[in-house]
Scaffold this motif. Structure first.
Motif, PDB file in Angstrom:
ATOM      1  N   ASN A  97       0.061 -11.857  -6.867  1.00 36.11           N
ATOM      2  CA  ASN A  97      -1.102 -11.687  -8.065  1.00 36.11           C
ATOM      3  C   ASN A  97      -2.054 -13.104  -7.707  1.00 36.11           C
ATOM      4  N   PRO A  98      -3.394 -13.108  -7.395  1.00 38.15           N
ATOM      5  CA  PRO A  98      -4.130 -13.983  -7.279  1.00 38.15           C
ATOM      6  C   PRO A  98      -4.332 -15.006  -8.504  1.00 38.15           C
ATOM      7  N   LYS A  99      -4.056 -14.530  -9.823  1.00 39.65           N
ATOM      8  CA  LYS A  99      -4.064 -15.453 -10.880  1.00 39.65           C
ATOM      9  C   LYS A  99      -2.981 -16.309 -10.918  1.00 39.65           C
ATOM     10  N   LYS A 120      -9.700  -2.019  -6.505  1.00 40.80           N
ATOM     11  CA  LYS A 120      -9.101  -2.504  -7.758  1.00 40.80           C
ATOM     12  C   LYS A 120      -8.455  -4.131  -7.931  1.00 40.80           C
ATOM     13  N   PHE A 121      -7.965  -4.663  -6.709  1.00 40.22           N
ATOM     14  CA  PHE A 121      -7.176  -5.706  -6.524  1.00 40.22           C
ATOM     15  C   PHE A 121      -8.570  -6.808  -6.371  1.00 40.22           C
ATOM     16  N   ALA A 122      -9.495  -6.283  -5.688  1.00 40.81           N
ATOM     17  CA  ALA A 122     -10.890  -7.205  -5.363  1.00 40.81           C
ATOM     18  C   ALA A 122     -11.319  -7.738  -6.635  1.00 40.81           C
ATOM     19  N   ALA A 123     -11.464  -6.755  -7.905  1.00 41.18           N
ATOM     20  CA  ALA A 123     -11.815  -6.809  -9.050  1.00 41.18           C
ATOM     21  C   ALA A 123     -11.033  -7.961  -9.766  1.00 41.18           C
ATOM     22  N   LYS A 124      -9.814  -7.721  -9.588  1.00 44.61           N
ATOM     23  CA  LYS A 124      -9.007  -8.869 -10.136  1.00 44.61           C
ATOM     24  C   LYS A 124      -8.997 -10.269  -9.442  1.00 44.61           C
ATOM     25  N   ARG A 159     -17.072  -3.805  -1.391  1.00 46.17           N
ATOM     26  CA  ARG A 159     -18.350  -4.513  -1.657  1.00 46.17           C
ATOM     27  C   ARG A 159     -18.925  -4.026  -2.859  1.00 46.17           C
ATOM     28  N   LYS A 160     -18.831  -2.652  -3.254  1.00 46.56           N
ATOM     29  CA  LYS A 160     -19.280  -2.257  -4.408  1.00 46.56           C
ATOM     30  C   LYS A 160     -18.541  -2.826  -5.861  1.00 46.56           C
ATOM     31  N   ALA A 161     -17.313  -3.147  -5.643  1.00 50.36           N
ATOM     32  CA  ALA A 161     -16.561  -3.638  -6.783  1.00 50.36           C
ATOM     33  C   ALA A 161     -16.737  -5.097  -6.882  1.00 50.36           C
ATOM     34  N   THR A 162     -17.218  -6.185  -6.000  1.00 48.83           N
ATOM     35  CA  THR A 162     -17.488  -7.347  -6.072  1.00 48.83           C
ATOM     36  C   THR A 162     -18.733  -7.874  -5.541  1.00 48.83           C
ATOM     37  N   THR A 163     -19.291  -8.815  -6.083  1.00 42.82           N
ATOM     38  CA  THR A 163     -20.412  -9.762  -5.175  1.00 42.82           C
ATOM     39  C   THR A 163     -19.663 -10.894  -4.524  1.00 42.82           C
ATOM     40  N   LEU A 164     -18.455 -11.302  -4.509  1.00 42.19           N
ATOM     41  CA  LEU A 164     -17.836 -12.321  -3.935  1.00 42.19           C
ATOM     42  C   LEU A 164     -17.909 -12.115  -2.324  1.00 42.19           C
ATOM     43  N   PRO A 165     -18.030 -13.523  -1.752  1.00 41.92           N
ATOM     44  CA  PRO A 165     -18.165 -13.173  -0.299  1.00 41.92           C
ATOM     45  C   PRO A 165     -17.003 -12.620   0.253  1.00 41.92           C
ATOM     46  N   LEU A 166     -17.123 -11.353   1.190  1.00 42.73           N
ATOM     47  CA  LEU A 166     -16.346 -10.823   1.621  1.00 42.73           C
ATOM     48  C   LEU A 166     -15.942 -10.772   3.130  1.00 42.73           C
ATOM     49  N   ILE A 167     -14.809 -10.744   3.385  1.00 44.99           N
ATOM     50  CA  ILE A 167     -14.135 -10.762   4.811  1.00 44.99           C
ATOM     51  C   ILE A 167     -13.412  -9.642   5.156  1.00 44.99           C
TER      52      ILE A 167
END
Ligand SMILES: Cc1cc2nc3c(=O)[nH]c(=O)nc-3n(C[C@H](O)[C@H](O)[C@H](O)COP(=O)(O)O)c2cc1C
Length: 312
Positions: A97-99, A120-124, A159-167
């Motif tokens: 869990n990234p938290k 789902k986990f990308a949003a987390k 990409r749709k779920a988050t605006t964070l830099p994506l690898i």
């Protein structure tokens, strides 16, 4: 320069994946020296061994490098303290869990990327405050997502779920593939399999040679009742497959797996009885190359792919 290369301070947004028994200081420093981001894979290291690899990596490169930490690691507190003590600036967390650790790491000025296999986990990850996401598709070597989402489907959905830099990760081993995932919305590529089979990888030559002879279909996802893992065909995998086909319990599978099997297979080169992990894309390659050769080829083929795309 894009968001990934400027976040990590690297020339090319190419990340060498953290990999048990493959990515020690030699591989990580070679990739960083060649303009990518090298990652030391802590998953197969005792804490003090990790400290030694970090120190050797610092001595071998003045470029940025990082450490991959699977969060289910048993001595995780000790590992995290070593990261802080040794002044590591970049951490890629996975398998958890990234938290749990992101704020602790960020309070110490460390850049955090987290590996996921679903939107789902990308949003987390976004909620946990990570700086970048690695989205790893079903093709990848190592542990894998239960949902079996391929890279081609996963990247646009993350990409749709988050605006964070994506690898993007999973099945990427050529410049063309790096270009393809960039079209899908990724800003960098994490490459495991191809770097696991280079001269600088600490895997045994027997493992490298065996993987370089694989055909399509020679790796398959198993052990879903424990941790889904892509396994290479051999006697050990046959035993796992046979047990799974007759509905073996998680307990029984754990017993078949036993202890230290990945070390046996990858590091010690016990091809029949070891646990061999590599990605689907291994079947595209047939010879051991140096990191410099791989990096040059990735950059050249990426540039050719970009140039060709304008011809349409
Ligand atoms: C031999 C091997 C060991 C791996 N070990 C780890 C690990 O310790 N931690 C981790 O987060 N991912 C691990 N992975 C997954 C890689 O970090 C990476 O995401 C994956 O290899 C990318 O897909 P590719 O193999 O198709 O390039 C491993 C992969 C391989 C092939």
């Amino acid at each position: 320069m894009n968001r990934i290369s400027s976040l990590f301070g690297i020339q090319y947004p190419i990340i060498q994946a953290g990999m048990v028994w493959c990515s020690g200081w030699k591989l990580a420093s070679a990739v960083s020296n060649a303009g990518g981001l090298g990652l030391i894979g802590s998953g197969s290291m005792h804490p003090e061994v990790l400290r030694e690899h970090i120190r050797k990596c610092k001595a071998a490169t003045d470029k940025p490098f990082g450490v991959n930490i699977p969060l289910m690691y048993p001595q995780i507190d000790e590992i995290m303290n070593i990261i802080a003590d040794e002044g590591v600036k970049i951490v890629f967390t996975s398998a958890g869990n990234p938290k749990t650790w992101t704020s602790w790491l960020k309070e110490r000025g460390i850049i955090v990327a987290h590996v996921v296999s679903s939107a789902k986990f990308a949003a987390k990850c976004e909620a946990a405050g990570v700086d970048a996401i690695v989205a790893e598709g079903f093709e990848a070597g190592g542990h894998n997502g239960r949902e079996e989402t391929t890279t081609l489907c996963l990247i646009p959905s993350v990409r749709k779920a988050t605006t964070l830099p994506l690898i993007a990760a999973g099945g990427i081993a050529t410049g063309e593939a790096i270009f393809a995932v960039s079209v899908l919305g990724a800003e960098g590529a994490q490459i495991g399999t191809r770097f696991a089979l280079t001269t600088e990888s600490s895997a045994s030559d027997a493992f490298k040679e065996y993987c370089l002879k694989l055909d399509e279909g020679d790796t398959k996802l198993h052990l879903k009742k424990l941790a889904p893992t892509r396994l290479v065909k051999n006697a050990f995998r046959d035993a796992v497959e046979e047990a799974e086909n007759r509905g073996a319990s998680a307990e029984e599978l754990r017993e078949i797996l036993g202890k230290g099997r990945a070390k046996k297979g990858i590091f010690e080169g016990e091809i029949d009885e070891g646990e061999l992990e590599i990605g689907q894309i291994a079947s595209l390659f047939s010879k051991i190359e140096t990191v410099d050769e791989v990096m040059h080829e990735l950059v050249d083929t990426y540039q050719i792919a970009v140039a060709k795309s304008y011809l349409w």
